[in-house]
Design a protein around this motif. Structure first.
Motif, PDB file in Angstrom:
ATOM      1  N   ASP A  16      56.057 -44.199 -16.968  1.00  0.00           N
ATOM      2  CA  ASP A  16      54.965 -44.557 -17.849  1.00  0.00           C
ATOM      3  C   ASP A  16      54.771 -46.075 -17.830  1.00  0.00           C
ATOM      4  N   ARG A  17      53.866 -46.569 -18.649  1.00  0.00           N
ATOM      5  CA  ARG A  17      53.505 -47.984 -18.625  1.00  0.00           C
ATOM      6  C   ARG A  17      54.698 -48.888 -18.930  1.00  0.00           C
ATOM      7  N   ASP A  18      55.446 -48.571 -19.956  1.00  0.00           N
ATOM      8  CA  ASP A  18      56.597 -49.397 -20.328  1.00  0.00           C
ATOM      9  C   ASP A  18      57.676 -49.356 -19.258  1.00  0.00           C
ATOM     10  N   GLN A  19      57.908 -48.191 -18.682  1.00  0.00           N
ATOM     11  CA  GLN A  19      58.906 -48.080 -17.618  1.00  0.00           C
ATOM     12  C   GLN A  19      58.478 -48.858 -16.376  1.00  0.00           C
ATOM     13  N   ALA A  20      57.176 -48.816 -16.064  1.00  0.00           N
ATOM     14  CA  ALA A  20      56.671 -49.578 -14.918  1.00  0.00           C
ATOM     15  C   ALA A  20      56.892 -51.070 -15.132  1.00  0.00           C
ATOM     16  N   ARG A  21      56.680 -51.529 -16.365  1.00  0.00           N
ATOM     17  CA  ARG A  21      56.892 -52.943 -16.679  1.00  0.00           C
ATOM     18  C   ARG A  21      58.360 -53.326 -16.471  1.00  0.00           C
ATOM     19  N   VAL A  22      59.259 -52.467 -16.937  1.00  0.00           N
ATOM     20  CA  VAL A  22      60.692 -52.736 -16.788  1.00  0.00           C
ATOM     21  C   VAL A  22      61.077 -52.783 -15.315  1.00  0.00           C
ATOM     22  N   LEU A  23      60.548 -51.850 -14.528  1.00  0.00           N
ATOM     23  CA  LEU A  23      60.888 -51.831 -13.101  1.00  0.00           C
ATOM     24  C   LEU A  23      60.449 -53.119 -12.414  1.00  0.00           C
ATOM     25  N   ILE A  24      59.223 -53.545 -12.671  1.00  0.00           N
ATOM     26  CA  ILE A  24      58.734 -54.779 -12.040  1.00  0.00           C
ATOM     27  C   ILE A  24      59.605 -55.967 -12.451  1.00  0.00           C
ATOM     28  N   GLN A  25      59.945 -56.028 -13.714  1.00  0.00           N
ATOM     29  CA  GLN A  25      60.772 -57.132 -14.204  1.00  0.00           C
ATOM     30  C   GLN A  25      62.134 -57.142 -13.517  1.00  0.00           C
ATOM     31  N   LEU A  26      62.755 -55.983 -13.372  1.00  0.00           N
ATOM     32  CA  LEU A  26      64.080 -55.898 -12.757  1.00  0.00           C
ATOM     33  C   LEU A  26      64.028 -56.217 -11.263  1.00  0.00           C
ATOM     34  N   VAL A  27      63.018 -55.683 -10.581  1.00  0.00           N
ATOM     35  CA  VAL A  27      62.943 -55.891  -9.133  1.00  0.00           C
ATOM     36  C   VAL A  27      62.602 -57.334  -8.797  1.00  0.00           C
ATOM     37  N   GLY A  49      35.488 -50.598 -23.912  1.00  0.00           N
ATOM     38  CA  GLY A  49      36.575 -50.870 -24.833  1.00  0.00           C
ATOM     39  C   GLY A  49      37.587 -49.761 -24.961  1.00  0.00           C
ATOM     40  N   GLY A  50      37.424 -48.684 -24.179  1.00  0.00           N
ATOM     41  CA  GLY A  50      38.363 -47.587 -24.263  1.00  0.00           C
ATOM     42  C   GLY A  50      39.677 -47.890 -23.570  1.00  0.00           C
ATOM     43  N   GLN A  51      40.679 -47.091 -23.894  1.00  0.00           N
ATOM     44  CA  GLN A  51      41.975 -47.239 -23.250  1.00  0.00           C
ATOM     45  C   GLN A  51      41.910 -46.721 -21.820  1.00  0.00           C
ATOM     46  N   ALA A  52      42.626 -47.368 -20.934  1.00  0.00           N
ATOM     47  CA  ALA A  52      42.655 -46.939 -19.544  1.00  0.00           C
ATOM     48  C   ALA A  52      43.465 -45.658 -19.368  1.00  0.00           C
ATOM     49  N   GLY A  53      44.190 -45.269 -20.403  1.00  0.00           N
ATOM     50  CA  GLY A  53      44.994 -44.061 -20.301  1.00  0.00           C
ATOM     51  C   GLY A  53      46.429 -44.390 -19.929  1.00  0.00           C
ATOM     52  N   GLU A  54      47.267 -43.400 -20.013  1.00  0.00           N
ATOM     53  CA  GLU A  54      48.678 -43.581 -19.710  1.00  0.00           C
ATOM     54  C   GLU A  54      48.877 -43.832 -18.218  1.00  0.00           C
ATOM     55  N   VAL A  55      49.935 -44.567 -17.922  1.00  0.00           N
ATOM     56  CA  VAL A  55      50.321 -44.793 -16.533  1.00  0.00           C
ATOM     57  C   VAL A  55      51.220 -43.643 -16.097  1.00  0.00           C
ATOM     58  N   HIS A  56      50.923 -43.088 -14.931  1.00  0.00           N
ATOM     59  CA  HIS A  56      51.772 -42.060 -14.327  1.00  0.00           C
ATOM     60  C   HIS A  56      52.085 -42.547 -12.915  1.00  0.00           C
ATOM     61  N   ALA A  57      53.004 -43.486 -12.813  1.00  0.00           N
ATOM     62  CA  ALA A  57      53.262 -44.173 -11.550  1.00  0.00           C
ATOM     63  C   ALA A  57      54.358 -43.476 -10.757  1.00  0.00           C
ATOM     64  N   ALA A  70      64.336 -38.426 -16.148  1.00  0.00           N
ATOM     65  CA  ALA A  70      63.843 -37.045 -16.240  1.00  0.00           C
ATOM     66  C   ALA A  70      63.317 -36.544 -14.909  1.00  0.00           C
ATOM     67  N   GLY A  71      63.335 -37.395 -13.912  1.00  0.00           N
ATOM     68  CA  GLY A  71      62.688 -37.064 -12.646  1.00  0.00           C
ATOM     69  C   GLY A  71      63.242 -35.840 -11.945  1.00  0.00           C
ATOM     70  N   ARG A  72      64.552 -35.589 -12.093  1.00  0.00           N
ATOM     71  CA  ARG A  72      65.136 -34.466 -11.374  1.00  0.00           C
ATOM     72  C   ARG A  72      64.595 -33.126 -11.862  1.00  0.00           C
ATOM     73  N   THR A  73      64.072 -33.120 -13.071  1.00  0.00           N
ATOM     74  CA  THR A  73      63.551 -31.855 -13.596  1.00  0.00           C
ATOM     75  C   THR A  73      62.082 -31.952 -13.985  1.00  0.00           C
ATOM     76  N   ALA A  74      61.504 -33.157 -13.839  1.00  0.00           N
ATOM     77  CA  ALA A  74      60.117 -33.345 -14.266  1.00  0.00           C
ATOM     78  C   ALA A  74      59.253 -33.794 -13.096  1.00  0.00           C
ATOM     79  N   ARG A  75      58.457 -34.890 -13.282  1.00  0.00           N
ATOM     80  CA  ARG A  75      57.392 -35.196 -12.335  1.00  0.00           C
ATOM     81  C   ARG A  75      57.659 -36.430 -11.480  1.00  0.00           C
ATOM     82  N   TYR A  76      58.798 -37.061 -11.620  1.00  0.00           N
ATOM     83  CA  TYR A  76      59.089 -38.272 -10.858  1.00  0.00           C
ATOM     84  C   TYR A  76      58.007 -39.320 -11.058  1.00  0.00           C
ATOM     85  N   GLU A  77      57.715 -39.644 -12.313  1.00  0.00           N
ATOM     86  CA  GLU A  77      56.701 -40.640 -12.639  1.00  0.00           C
ATOM     87  C   GLU A  77      57.206 -41.551 -13.745  1.00  0.00           C
TER      88      GLU A  77
END
Length: 230
Positions: A56-67, A89-97, A47-54
């Motif tokens: 999320d948490r699951d996508q960041a995990r996949v990228l690290i695993q692949l690289v 105990g709160g959530q750290a919030g969504e990842v916007h990497a 979605a980066g070409r039309t959105a924010r080039y970021e």
């Protein structure tokens, strides 16, 4: 005595060689990773070409695993970079990497992997209640052990082991025996115990030890008296 000195010399040469090899490999991987992170980031961020080039948490995990090329991502290493819980105990919030965030994330993840065996050994020695966290006294003992190792390296520096500047503990020919104070431990837990549970997990221990290195180097530089001379 001569045999002990010779054995120590061999051990220190091996340690120096390991240190240099890790540094060489990390520098080589960093150059490769930058290009690979960019390529994978662009593939995942559809979605980066039309959105924010970021990512999320699951996508960041996949990228690290692949690289990195692992079958799965080490959860402690991933948590060190992208903490899931915050104090209270709160959530750290969504990842916007962003792309730059992910380049740094892969670098930090490789640092964790390079020291994972040492982290596991540290917890094996000092996590006395086996709750997978280090409390204040357990951390203090771990720091004292690391300081003793630094003094050994300083004594043996003439055998060819190069002590990094921030790890040096000599002032005017004296060796400082640094010990963490209650205030030091307060600061470390305040800054590094991210979920506020009173213990440092494997994902929190490297930042904690890094902070102690900064505290110790500053104390040596300023000549503060919270130490023992020898």
């Amino acid at each position: 005595m001569a045999a002990a000195i010779a054995a120590r010399s061999v051990a220190l040469r091996h340690a120096k060689a390991k240190q240099e090899e890790i540094k060489r490999v990390m520098e080589m991987l960093r150059a490769q990773d930058d290009a690979e992170v960019t390529r994978v980031f662009e593939q995942i961020d559809t979605a980066g070409r039309t959105a924010r080039y970021e990512l999320d948490r699951d996508q960041a995990r996949v990228l690290i695993q692949l690289v990195v090329g692992e079958s799965s991502v080490d959860e402690d290493g991933f948590e060190m970079i992208f903490p899931e819980k915050t104090k209270g105990g709160g959530q750290a919030g969504e990842v916007h990497a962003t792309l730059q965030d992910m380049i740094h994330a892969v670098q930090n993840y490789r640092v964790y992997l390079a020291q994972r065996d040492d982290i596991n050994e540290l917890f094996h020695k000092h996590d006395l209640d086996q709750n997978m966290k280090l409390g204040r006294e357990e951390l203090r003992q771990a720091i004292l052990e690391s300081e003793a190792a630094l003094r050994l390296r300083a004594v043996s520096s003439g055998l060819g082991y190069e002590v990094p500047e921030r790890d040096r503990r000599e002032v005017l020919g004296f060796t400082l025996h640094l010990q963490p104070t209650s205030e030091d431990l307060d600061r470390i837990f305040q800054e590094c115990d991210r979920n506020g549970d009173g213990g440092l997990s494997k994902s929190e221990i490297l930042p904690a030890l890094e902070l102690w290195s900064i505290i110790a180097a500053d104390r040596v530089k300023k000549g503060q008296p919270r130490c023992i001379l020898s």
